[in-house]
Design a protein around this motif. Structure first.
Motif, PDB file in Angstrom:
ATOM      1  N   LEU A 228      15.518  -1.442  -2.543  1.00 26.82           N
ATOM      2  CA  LEU A 228      14.787  -2.043  -3.657  1.00 26.82           C
ATOM      3  C   LEU A 228      13.292  -1.763  -3.538  1.00 26.82           C
ATOM      4  O   LEU A 228      12.613  -1.510  -4.539  1.00 26.82           O
ATOM      5  N   ALA A 229      12.773  -1.811  -2.304  1.00 28.66           N
ATOM      6  CA  ALA A 229      11.350  -1.523  -2.101  1.00 28.66           C
ATOM      7  C   ALA A 229      11.020  -0.088  -2.479  1.00 28.66           C
ATOM      8  O   ALA A 229       9.973   0.186  -3.075  1.00 28.66           O
ATOM      9  N   SER A 230      11.905   0.849  -2.137  1.00 23.25           N
ATOM     10  CA  SER A 230      11.655   2.243  -2.507  1.00 23.25           C
ATOM     11  C   SER A 230      11.686   2.430  -4.022  1.00 23.25           C
ATOM     12  O   SER A 230      10.961   3.267  -4.570  1.00 23.25           O
ATOM     13  N   GLU A 231      12.531   1.648  -4.706  1.00 24.29           N
ATOM     14  CA  GLU A 231      12.552   1.719  -6.172  1.00 24.29           C
ATOM     15  C   GLU A 231      11.229   1.221  -6.754  1.00 24.29           C
ATOM     16  O   GLU A 231      10.683   1.798  -7.697  1.00 24.29           O
ATOM     17  N   LYS A 232      10.688   0.129  -6.180  1.00 29.81           N
ATOM     18  CA  LYS A 232       9.371  -0.347  -6.610  1.00 29.81           C
ATOM     19  C   LYS A 232       8.294   0.680  -6.275  1.00 29.81           C
ATOM     20  O   LYS A 232       7.337   0.864  -7.044  1.00 29.81           O
TER      21      LYS A 232
ATOM     22  N   LEU B  31       5.627   2.519  -8.697  1.00 34.12           N
ATOM     23  CA  LEU B  31       4.202   2.604  -8.392  1.00 34.12           C
ATOM     24  C   LEU B  31       3.705   4.037  -8.524  1.00 34.12           C
ATOM     25  O   LEU B  31       2.613   4.281  -9.063  1.00 34.12           O
ATOM     26  N   VAL B  32       4.496   4.990  -8.042  1.00 33.87           N
ATOM     27  CA  VAL B  32       4.100   6.399  -8.142  1.00 33.87           C
ATOM     28  C   VAL B  32       3.987   6.816  -9.608  1.00 33.87           C
ATOM     29  O   VAL B  32       3.025   7.484 -10.017  1.00 33.87           O
ATOM     30  N   ILE B  33       4.988   6.409 -10.410  1.00 29.89           N
ATOM     31  CA  ILE B  33       4.961   6.773 -11.834  1.00 29.89           C
ATOM     32  C   ILE B  33       3.760   6.143 -12.529  1.00 29.89           C
ATOM     33  O   ILE B  33       3.039   6.797 -13.300  1.00 29.89           O
ATOM     34  N   THR B  34       3.522   4.854 -12.253  1.00 30.93           N
ATOM     35  CA  THR B  34       2.384   4.161 -12.876  1.00 30.93           C
ATOM     36  C   THR B  34       1.071   4.816 -12.478  1.00 30.93           C
ATOM     37  O   THR B  34       0.180   5.036 -13.315  1.00 30.93           O
ATOM     38  N   SER B  35       0.924   5.122 -11.178  1.00 28.41           N
ATOM     39  CA  SER B  35      -0.316   5.758 -10.707  1.00 28.41           C
ATOM     40  C   SER B  35      -0.488   7.143 -11.315  1.00 28.41           C
ATOM     41  O   SER B  35      -1.600   7.538 -11.681  1.00 28.41           O
TER      42      SER B  35
ATOM     43  N   MET C 256       0.510 -11.042 -14.031  1.00 31.34           N
ATOM     44  CA  MET C 256       0.180  -9.632 -13.840  1.00 31.34           C
ATOM     45  C   MET C 256       0.213  -9.271 -12.359  1.00 31.34           C
ATOM     46  O   MET C 256       0.675  -8.194 -11.974  1.00 31.34           O
ATOM     47  N   LEU C 257      -0.255 -10.202 -11.538  1.00 31.00           N
ATOM     48  CA  LEU C 257      -0.279  -9.949 -10.099  1.00 31.00           C
ATOM     49  C   LEU C 257       1.135  -9.815  -9.547  1.00 31.00           C
ATOM     50  O   LEU C 257       1.422  -8.935  -8.739  1.00 31.00           O
ATOM     51  N   LEU C 258       2.045 -10.679 -10.001  1.00 27.22           N
ATOM     52  CA  LEU C 258       3.415 -10.661  -9.487  1.00 27.22           C
ATOM     53  C   LEU C 258       4.203  -9.480 -10.029  1.00 27.22           C
ATOM     54  O   LEU C 258       5.195  -9.068  -9.414  1.00 27.22           O
ATOM     55  N   ARG C 259       3.798  -8.938 -11.184  1.00 20.07           N
ATOM     56  CA  ARG C 259       4.516  -7.815 -11.774  1.00 20.07           C
ATOM     57  C   ARG C 259       4.107  -6.470 -11.176  1.00 20.07           C
ATOM     58  O   ARG C 259       4.751  -5.463 -11.436  1.00 20.07           O
ATOM     59  N   ARG C 260       3.058  -6.465 -10.388  1.00 30.23           N
ATOM     60  CA  ARG C 260       2.591  -5.188  -9.826  1.00 30.23           C
ATOM     61  C   ARG C 260       3.641  -4.604  -8.891  1.00 30.23           C
ATOM     62  O   ARG C 260       4.149  -5.282  -7.994  1.00 30.23           O
ATOM     63  N   PRO C 261       4.003  -3.319  -9.062  1.00 32.13           N
ATOM     64  CA  PRO C 261       5.036  -2.735  -8.203  1.00 32.13           C
ATOM     65  C   PRO C 261       4.622  -2.621  -6.744  1.00 32.13           C
ATOM     66  O   PRO C 261       5.477  -2.669  -5.855  1.00 32.13           O
ATOM     67  N   ASP C 262       3.315  -2.462  -6.462  1.00 31.54           N
ATOM     68  CA  ASP C 262       2.907  -2.356  -5.056  1.00 31.54           C
ATOM     69  C   ASP C 262       3.109  -3.675  -4.327  1.00 31.54           C
ATOM     70  O   ASP C 262       3.520  -3.695  -3.153  1.00 31.54           O
ATOM     71  N   ILE C 263       2.854  -4.808  -5.012  1.00 29.60           N
ATOM     72  CA  ILE C 263       3.074  -6.109  -4.388  1.00 29.60           C
ATOM     73  C   ILE C 263       4.557  -6.378  -4.212  1.00 29.60           C
ATOM     74  O   ILE C 263       5.004  -6.874  -3.169  1.00 29.60           O
TER      75      ILE C 263
ATOM     76  N   ALA D  90       5.710  -4.289  -1.222  1.00 27.32           N
ATOM     77  CA  ALA D  90       5.296  -4.864   0.060  1.00 27.32           C
ATOM     78  C   ALA D  90       6.091  -6.118   0.390  1.00 27.32           C
ATOM     79  O   ALA D  90       6.425  -6.360   1.555  1.00 27.32           O
ATOM     80  N   GLU D  91       6.411  -6.923  -0.618  1.00 32.78           N
ATOM     81  CA  GLU D  91       7.193  -8.136  -0.385  1.00 32.78           C
ATOM     82  C   GLU D  91       8.610  -7.803   0.084  1.00 32.78           C
ATOM     83  O   GLU D  91       9.143  -8.438   1.010  1.00 32.78           O
ATOM     84  N   LEU D  92       9.225  -6.794  -0.516  1.00 31.95           N
ATOM     85  CA  LEU D  92      10.568  -6.393  -0.112  1.00 31.95           C
ATOM     86  C   LEU D  92      10.565  -5.745   1.271  1.00 31.95           C
ATOM     87  O   LEU D  92      11.505  -5.920   2.054  1.00 31.95           O
ATOM     88  N   GLU D  93       9.517  -5.001   1.594  1.00 35.45           N
ATOM     89  CA  GLU D  93       9.409  -4.429   2.929  1.00 35.45           C
ATOM     90  C   GLU D  93       9.279  -5.529   3.981  1.00 35.45           C
ATOM     91  O   GLU D  93       9.856  -5.432   5.077  1.00 35.45           O
ATOM     92  N   LEU D  94       8.526  -6.580   3.662  1.00 39.62           N
ATOM     93  CA  LEU D  94       8.401  -7.709   4.582  1.00 39.62           C
ATOM     94  C   LEU D  94       9.738  -8.407   4.771  1.00 39.62           C
ATOM     95  O   LEU D  94      10.110  -8.785   5.888  1.00 39.62           O
ATOM     96  N   LYS D  95      10.478  -8.581   3.691  1.00 40.96           N
ATOM     97  CA  LYS D  95      11.803  -9.194   3.786  1.00 40.96           C
ATOM     98  C   LYS D  95      12.731  -8.349   4.646  1.00 40.96           C
ATOM     99  O   LYS D  95      13.493  -8.880   5.475  1.00 40.96           O
TER     100      LYS D  95
END
Length: 314
Positions: free
Chosen positions: A88-92, A96-100, A212-219, A222-227
């Motif tokens: 799931l983190a890689s999908e986010k 992020l790559v597409i958005t950037s 907006m902060l919670l919808r950011r793919p980078d956040i 990072a949250e899924l990587e921490l999990k």
């Protein structure tokens, strides 16, 4: 890579079954139960008549073998959940790559439009300054001004002409960067004359800043990587505990290859056991320490991503 990791963790959770075909010889000791048993049973053809001791006995096996670790402490299950979180983190991360990429392409495009407009303004200024130099030169010839005024106007014209070359170089560099983002070699970028010619919505619905902060793919990444790192720590901790393993086999086993197809050669067995690590050369401890270090790294990366996201949204 993340999908392959999830598939691997799922495979470790299931029983392992393999086809097995083997051939070999066994020399039993003279004073073992196997050696005495083979001496007294129908393996007399394998006995050395002169010395009356068991010779090496052939052994053939053709069948299936299976092993399965029962996950009673959640070691394999946590690994599987960690792999799923990383997927799931890689999908986010892909989002992020597409958005950037879209943002960088848009930024370079509008920079090109602005540089074109700036270049046109500089060109108009150069024409005006040329006329000013001609006018001041005529005034000097008529005795209305001096050489200093001509030099000052000429210097200002040269300075503007030099700045024109700087803008042309910036346009070329921006075009090259934009073509690089589009995955192609340098070429001309078609574009509008002014920024106002592009379509923009009358109103941008951004929502609540916290959303907006919670919808950011980078956040979210990072949250899924921490999990995932938390789950890997739990899995590494469970490696210190005993494990239950079940192994089984079924197939044909005989001392003569010609007898493998005989129904009497059918053999099967199942064995269950519990094992606990005693001396592992610090391998389990090292794996646990590494997972804890990765967990700290994921935690601080999550904090850094939160701070950066808050700064950008603010």
């Amino acid at each position: 890579m993340a999908r392959a990791g999830l598939m691997q963790s799922k495979g470790a959770y299931m029983p392992f079954i393999s086809a097995d075909g083997s051939a070999g010889v066994i020399k039993y000791g003279n004073y073992t139960s196997d050696g005495v048993g083979n001496f007294d049973t129908n393996l007399s053809q394998n006995i050395d008549k002169d010395q009356s001791i068991p010779n090496p006995v052939p052994d053939y096996f053709l069948g299936m073998r299976s092993s399965w670790e029962i996950d009673i402490w959640g070691k394999l299950r946590n690994k599987k959940l960690a792999a799923y979180s990383r997927l799931l983190a890689s999908e986010k991360g892909r989002h992020l790559v597409i958005t950037s990429l879209v943002a960088n392409i848009a930024e370079h495009y509008f920079t090109l439009v602005i540089l074109d407009q700036e270049l046109r303004i500089i060109g108009d200024n150069i024409n005006l300054q040329r006329k000013a130099v001609e006018t001041i030169t005529f005034l000097k010839q008529g005795g209305r001004t001096n050489e200093l005024a001509v030099k000052q106007a000429s210097a200002q014209l040269l300075s503007t002409q030099a700045f024109e070359y700087v803008i042309i170089q910036e346009i070329q560099n921006t075009e090259n960067n934009l073509n690089y983002l589009l995955g192609r070699f340098p070429q001309y970028i078609p574009r509008t004359q002014t920024v106002k010619e592009n379509f923009f919505p009358d109103q941008i619905l951004s929502g609540i800043p916290s959303d907006m902060l919670l919808r950011r793919p980078d956040i979210q990444q990072a949250e899924l990587e921490l999990k995932a790192s938390d789950l890997e720590v739990k899995s590494a901790r469970a490696a210190f505990l005993p494990s239950i393993n079940i192994s089984a086999f079924v197939g044909y086993n005989a001392f003569n290859a010609a007898l493998l197809a005989n129904p009497g050669s059918l053999a099967y067995g199942i064995l269950g056991g519990i094992s606990a690590p005693v001396i592992q050369g610090k391998r389990i401890r090292a794996n646990y320490n590494a997972s804890m270090a990765y967990n700290y790294e994921a935690y601080f990366n999550y904090r850094k991503t939160i701070y950066n996201g808050f700064r950008e949204v603010h």
